[in-house]
Design a protein around this motif. Structure first.
Motif, short mmCIF file in Angstrom:
data_model
loop_
_atom_site.label_atom_id
_atom_site.label_comp_id
_atom_site.label_asym_id
_atom_site.label_seq_id
_atom_site.Cartn_x
_atom_site.Cartn_y
_atom_site.Cartn_z
N ARG A 67 -26.63 -24.38 -23.20
CA ARG A 67 -25.79 -25.19 -22.33
C ARG A 67 -24.65 -24.36 -21.75
N VAL A 68 -23.99 -23.59 -22.64
CA VAL A 68 -22.88 -22.75 -22.18
C VAL A 68 -23.36 -21.78 -21.10
N ALA A 69 -24.53 -21.15 -21.34
CA ALA A 69 -25.00 -20.13 -20.41
C ALA A 69 -25.35 -20.74 -19.05
N VAL A 70 -26.03 -21.89 -19.05
CA VAL A 70 -26.43 -22.49 -17.78
C VAL A 70 -25.19 -22.91 -16.99
N VAL A 71 -24.28 -23.63 -17.64
CA VAL A 71 -23.10 -24.13 -16.91
C VAL A 71 -22.22 -22.99 -16.46
N SER A 72 -21.90 -22.05 -17.38
CA SER A 72 -20.94 -21.00 -17.00
C SER A 72 -21.53 -20.08 -15.94
N SER A 73 -22.83 -19.76 -16.03
CA SER A 73 -23.36 -18.84 -15.03
C SER A 73 -23.45 -19.51 -13.67
N THR A 74 -23.66 -20.83 -13.64
CA THR A 74 -23.71 -21.51 -12.35
C THR A 74 -22.33 -21.55 -11.70
N ILE A 75 -21.30 -21.94 -12.48
CA ILE A 75 -19.95 -21.94 -11.90
C ILE A 75 -19.57 -20.52 -11.50
N ALA A 76 -19.91 -19.55 -12.37
CA ALA A 76 -19.54 -18.15 -12.09
C ALA A 76 -20.20 -17.66 -10.81
N HIS A 138 -16.49 -17.64 -20.44
CA HIS A 138 -17.66 -16.94 -19.90
C HIS A 138 -17.66 -16.95 -18.38
N THR A 139 -17.26 -18.08 -17.78
CA THR A 139 -17.20 -18.15 -16.33
C THR A 139 -16.27 -17.07 -15.79
N THR A 140 -15.13 -16.90 -16.46
CA THR A 140 -14.13 -15.98 -15.95
C THR A 140 -14.64 -14.54 -15.91
N TYR A 145 -18.59 -10.04 -12.50
CA TYR A 145 -19.85 -9.32 -12.35
C TYR A 145 -20.63 -9.84 -11.14
N VAL A 146 -20.67 -11.17 -10.98
CA VAL A 146 -21.39 -11.75 -9.84
C VAL A 146 -20.78 -11.24 -8.54
N GLY A 191 -27.18 -12.06 -9.43
CA GLY A 191 -25.86 -12.31 -10.01
C GLY A 191 -25.90 -13.43 -11.04
N TRP A 192 -26.63 -14.50 -10.71
CA TRP A 192 -26.74 -15.62 -11.65
C TRP A 192 -27.45 -15.17 -12.93
N LEU A 193 -28.54 -14.40 -12.75
CA LEU A 193 -29.29 -13.93 -13.93
C LEU A 193 -28.41 -13.05 -14.81
N LEU A 194 -27.62 -12.19 -14.15
CA LEU A 194 -26.73 -11.31 -14.91
C LEU A 194 -25.72 -12.15 -15.68
N ALA A 195 -25.10 -13.12 -15.00
CA ALA A 195 -24.12 -13.99 -15.65
C ALA A 195 -24.76 -14.74 -16.81
N PHE A 196 -25.99 -15.19 -16.60
CA PHE A 196 -26.68 -15.95 -17.63
C PHE A 196 -26.92 -15.10 -18.88
N THR A 197 -27.43 -13.87 -18.68
CA THR A 197 -27.70 -13.03 -19.86
C THR A 197 -26.40 -12.58 -20.51
N LEU A 198 -25.36 -12.32 -19.71
CA LEU A 198 -24.08 -11.92 -20.31
C LEU A 198 -23.58 -13.03 -21.23
N SER A 199 -23.71 -14.27 -20.76
CA SER A 199 -23.24 -15.40 -21.56
C SER A 199 -24.10 -15.57 -22.81
N LEU A 200 -25.41 -15.39 -22.63
CA LEU A 200 -26.35 -15.55 -23.74
C LEU A 200 -26.08 -14.53 -24.85
N ASP A 201 -25.69 -13.31 -24.45
CA ASP A 201 -25.56 -12.22 -25.41
C ASP A 201 -24.18 -12.10 -26.01
N ASP A 202 -23.19 -12.77 -25.41
CA ASP A 202 -21.82 -12.48 -25.80
C ASP A 202 -21.49 -12.96 -27.21
N LEU A 203 -21.00 -12.05 -28.02
CA LEU A 203 -20.55 -12.39 -29.36
C LEU A 203 -19.03 -12.46 -29.43
#
Lengths: 271, 296
Positions: A67-76, A138-140, A145-146, A191-203
């Motif tokens: 959920r975090v990855a989808v929402v944040s990468s879309t806004i980002a 994550h959006t920020t 990157y986007v 850009g969206w894919l990059l944002a999505f994976t960045l969010s997915l991977d972030d610890l």
């Protein structure tokens, strides 16, 4: 003079790729190991995948992460595309240097500092930590990157196409929607894919900004890793690596096909 | 040019977002690093109380001091971890270059139709989680791991080597994680190179090795410099790699900051550590930007 690949170059490439892929390959192979001892092979089994899907904590964490990855990468992607537009097209406005500085700084900022500073902000304004705060964080960093990805495409964009649309009676919004967006779409998608994976991977950033009820998958993986290697983590890693690998290969094939099609169209246009 | 509402909106939304969620948080870190530790929630003094008016603001500023930074210079844990972060980042960057250069070179000499595939193979690991890729090395390096099994079986060593939880494991982790960042800029520089230059050098009597050192290597220098910065800058503030592969005595500043915050709950000191880390990072970042502008 046509040089063939020398023996030396062939060996280097093989060794280099082996270094990059062998660790992941071993991890994936041993996720099918029967034994709980991760480094001793005891026969083929898929039981750890079963264990994984019965582990409610992992499933909950995966759901939060998704959920975090989808929402944040879309806004980002929306914010990042706007920022890219501003960077490329708006040459003069008050505080432009600060603006471009704020776009590039998060790219080099150590994650621990980004995480710490956002956490301190959320506490200062009294925002309870949870899914919302992770999404904001994550959006920020993802929007930066986007905007870098999209602005590199916008720079090479032929503005006369847009001007033609405006001359033919389009409103600026229509010109953007019908002319600019379709052309820069591949960059927006990557850009969206990059944002999505960045969010997915972030610890790190997620650890600072998450609350007790919003554990993400990397946080969960990290806390189990501290206890050592476990076959469930191997199984989970295998699933995640496979998803990413399939995604990247498909994206590469699609873009290759697009380039080929564009080239044939151009060739036919010249006839 | 007059600001029309559409332009204003386009600029204001991302600008406002970044100000609120990047600039303001950073100012808060700066402020807390100058505050005193307190046993309270939030655990620092003073807090800005705007309702007290001018007096409140003055009191707020008089409450700020450099005590936390003095503390950083007095306790040698922080000194040691800054120095050791710089050292670990520098050594790893060197080894990444040593491994990355030949790979980039071989890629640039591969058949043109292979190159996109090779590029994708180099980029692919970057898309998958760094956490998982670092974790994969635990199974290899641990005392009963694959590497030790092979070495014992070959009879190279009599008892397992302890590599996990040592600085060596951290070096390996950084080299592994950041290798694509080194390969790609060097490859980009080498690919642009005109091969007839090499032919000219050889026609003029250079051996192949001499031609490499006198022609290829200098021409790839911008790529080398860019690659080194791209590895050095992020590895300086690295947290994941030292905390998974390094032992308790492998000091890296990212890890110290994390522990200061999560284990010791000392927010002012954690903030001061962050501010100093940024100051250290400014130098390589500015140099990197200069290098990029020069070659743009």
């Amino acid at each position: 003079m046509k040089r063939n690949m020398s023996f030396f170059n062939m060996t280097t490439l093989t060794l280099g790729l082996a270094f990059l892929y062998l660790p992941m390959l071993l991890l994936m192979i041993y996720s099918f190991n029967e034994s709980r001892l991760v480094t001793v092979w005891a026969g083929f089994s898929t039981k750890w995948y079963g264990e994984l899907f019965r582990n409610q904590q992992f499933l909950d964490a995966a759901w939060v992460t998704l959920r975090v990855a989808v929402v944040s990468s879309t806004i980002a992607t929306v914010l990042g595309t706007m920022a890219a537009w501003v960077l490329v097209r708006e040459r003069r406005f008050l505080g432009r240097t600060l603006f471009s500085g704020m776009i590039y700084a998060p790219l080099v900022m150590p994650e621990v500092i980004t995480g710490l500073s956002l956490l301190l902000l959320f506490i200062a304004i009294g925002l309870d930590r949870g899914i919302l705060t992770i999404i904001l964080a994550h959006t920020t960093f993802a929007m930066c990157y986007v905007s870098v990805v999209v602005s590199s495409r916008l720079v090479t964009f032929d503005r006369s196409l847009e001007e033609a649309a405006l001359d033919l009676g389009c409103s600026p919004m229509q010109a953007f929607g019908f002319v600019t967006l379709p052309i820069i779409a591949p960059a927006v998608v990557s850009g969206w894919l990059l944002a999505f994976t960045l969010s997915l991977d972030d610890l790190v950033i997620a650890s600072f900004t998450s609350g007790p009820s919003s554990t993400t998958l990397p946080i969960k993986i990290f806390s189990s890793m501290r206890l050592g290697v476990s076959p469930e983590i191997n199984a989970l890693s295998t699933i995640l690596i496979s998803i990413v690998a399939v995604g990247v290969v498909v994206a590469a094939l699609v873009s290759k096909r697009q380039i080929a099609r564009r080239e044939t169209e151009e060739r036919e246009g010249q006839k | 040019m007059r600001m029309n509402p559409r332009r204003l909106f386009l600029i204001a939304v991302p600008y406002g977002w970044l100000l609120a969620l990047f600039m303001v948080p950073f100012l808060i870190v700066l402020k807390i690093s100058l505050s005193d530790t307190a046993i309270a929630i939030p655990p620092y003094m003073p807090t800005l109380d705007l309702s007290a008016g001018w007096a409140g603001i003055r009191e707020f500023f008089s409450g700020l001091d450099f005590e936390n930074f003095t503390w950083l210079t007095e306790d040698d844990l922080y000194w040691k971890s800054y120095v050791s972060s710089l050292w670990i980042a520098a050594v790893s960057t060197f080894f990444t270059l040593l491994i990355g250069y030949p790979v980039a070179y071989a890629m640039s000499r591969a058949k043109p139709e292979w190159r996109p595939t090779l590029m994708m193979l180099i980029i692919l690991p970057f898309w998958s989680s760094a956490l998982i890729r670092v974790y994969a090395w635990i199974g290899i390096l641990s005392s009963e791991g694959y590497l030790n099994q092979i070495l014992l079986w070959l009879g190279v060593v009599d008892e397992p080597l302890s590599i996990l939880n040592t600085p060596l494991a951290v070096y390996i982790g950084i080299v592994y994680t950041y290798l694509p960042f080194m390969i790609l800029p060097i490859y980009a520089a080498l690919e642009k190179m005109d091969e007839s230059l090499l032919e000219a050098a050889e026609d003029l009597g250079c051996t192949r090795i001499a031609a490499f050192w006198r022609v290829t290597f200098p021409l790839s220098r911008p790529g080398i410099v860019a690659g080194c910065f791209l590895v050095f800058i992020p590895s300086l503030g690295e947290f994941v790699i030292p905390s998974i592969l390094g032992g308790s005595h492998t000091l890296m500043i990212g890890k110290v900051l994390w522990e200061e915050f999560f284990s010791n709950r000392d927010w002012p000191v954690a903030s001061a550590v962050a501010v100093v880390l940024l100051l250290i990072l400014v130098i390589p970042i500015v140099l990197f930007q200069r290098n990029e502008e020069k070659n743009a």
